[in-house]
Scaffold this motif. Structure first.
Motif, PDB file in Angstrom:
ATOM      1  N   ALA A 111       0.814  -1.216   0.000  1.00  0.00           N
ATOM      2  CA  ALA A 111       0.000   0.000   0.000  1.00  0.00           C
ATOM      3  C   ALA A 111       0.845   1.263   0.000  1.00  0.00           C
ATOM      4  O   ALA A 111       0.475   2.266  -0.609  1.00  0.00           O
ATOM      5  N   SER A 114       1.816   2.115  -3.704  1.00  0.00           N
ATOM      6  CA  SER A 114       0.855   2.010  -4.798  1.00  0.00           C
ATOM      7  C   SER A 114       0.743   3.328  -5.557  1.00  0.00           C
ATOM      8  O   SER A 114       0.862   4.404  -4.992  1.00  0.00           O
ATOM      9  N   PRO A 116      -1.703   3.856  -8.876  1.00  0.00           N
ATOM     10  CA  PRO A 116      -2.525   3.300  -9.957  1.00  0.00           C
ATOM     11  C   PRO A 116      -2.239   3.906 -11.322  1.00  0.00           C
ATOM     12  O   PRO A 116      -2.313   3.223 -12.331  1.00  0.00           O
ATOM     13  N   ILE A 121      -0.720  -1.311  -8.165  1.00  0.00           N
ATOM     14  CA  ILE A 121      -1.891  -1.332  -7.288  1.00  0.00           C
ATOM     15  C   ILE A 121      -1.540  -1.958  -5.947  1.00  0.00           C
ATOM     16  O   ILE A 121      -0.699  -2.839  -5.855  1.00  0.00           O
ATOM     17  N   SER A 122      -2.211  -1.500  -4.915  1.00  0.00           N
ATOM     18  CA  SER A 122      -1.980  -1.971  -3.561  1.00  0.00           C
ATOM     19  C   SER A 122      -2.430  -3.416  -3.399  1.00  0.00           C
ATOM     20  O   SER A 122      -3.458  -3.821  -3.953  1.00  0.00           O
ATOM     21  N   SER A 125      -6.010  -3.707  -2.426  1.00  0.00           N
ATOM     22  CA  SER A 125      -7.090  -3.340  -3.338  1.00  0.00           C
ATOM     23  C   SER A 125      -7.939  -4.569  -3.673  1.00  0.00           C
ATOM     24  O   SER A 125      -7.465  -5.701  -3.616  1.00  0.00           O
ATOM     25  N   THR A 144     -15.524  -5.382  -7.240  1.00  0.00           N
ATOM     26  CA  THR A 144     -15.029  -4.019  -7.107  1.00  0.00           C
ATOM     27  C   THR A 144     -16.188  -3.099  -6.752  1.00  0.00           C
ATOM     28  O   THR A 144     -17.346  -3.488  -6.899  1.00  0.00           O
TER      29      THR A 144
END
Length: 157
Positions: A111, A114, A116, A121-122, A125, A144
């Motif tokens: 994280a 991250s 995007p 991405i983390s 996520s 999502t």
């Protein structure tokens, strides 16, 4: 109470260490100098330069503390210790959403690193959570905030 660990790549940890060094050796002294100069302007109760410098000092010191904690509890992930075709932190995964023609590619990182817009991405996520531990060829359903995605993993690097 157990401390939270911060999974990250070696590259991510190095960037945090670099940011910490910059904050301590450049930003902190700059803010201290601004506070000194602002004090010279007189009455501190109505001195907006002083208040602004103190606010910035608070932000800098908070970020230093945050980075120090992340580095102290860093869990540097060795992606090479995982199967070559298994999705894990530190690896880049390419997948194709059902009904789409273009693949999507993301590097899964901690994280703290991250980004995007840079394709990182983390691991926290929804996409990463659904993909972690899966292998090339697996079909995965990803929940999502925008709805459900059905994808097929095409490559892991």
């Amino acid at each position: 109470m157990a401390q939270k660990s911060f999974p990250m790549t070696a590259e991510g940890k190095a960037k945090l260490e670099q940011e910490l060094e910059e904050l301590k050796t450049v930003k902190r002294p700059e803010v201290i100098e601004r506070i000194k100069v602002a004090r010279g302007f007189g009455d501190l109760s109505e001195n907006s330069e002083y208040e602004s410098a103190k606010d910035e000092q608070s932000v800098v010191e908070s970020r230093i503390s945050q980075i120090e904690e992340m580095i102290r509890f860093a869990d540097v992930v060795d992606a090479s210790a995982v199967d070559e075709d298994e999705v894990s932190v530190g690896k880049t995964v390419t997948f194709l959403e059902d009904g789409e023609d273009d693949t999507e590619e993301y590097q899964i990182v901690g994280a703290a690193e991250s980004d995007p817009f840079a394709g990182k991405i983390s691991n926290d996520s929804p996409i990463a959570q659904a993909l972690l531990g899966k292998h090339v060829g697996d079909k995965v359903q990803i929940q999502t905030p925008g709805g459900t995605m059905d994808v097929t993993i095409k490559a892991v690097e």
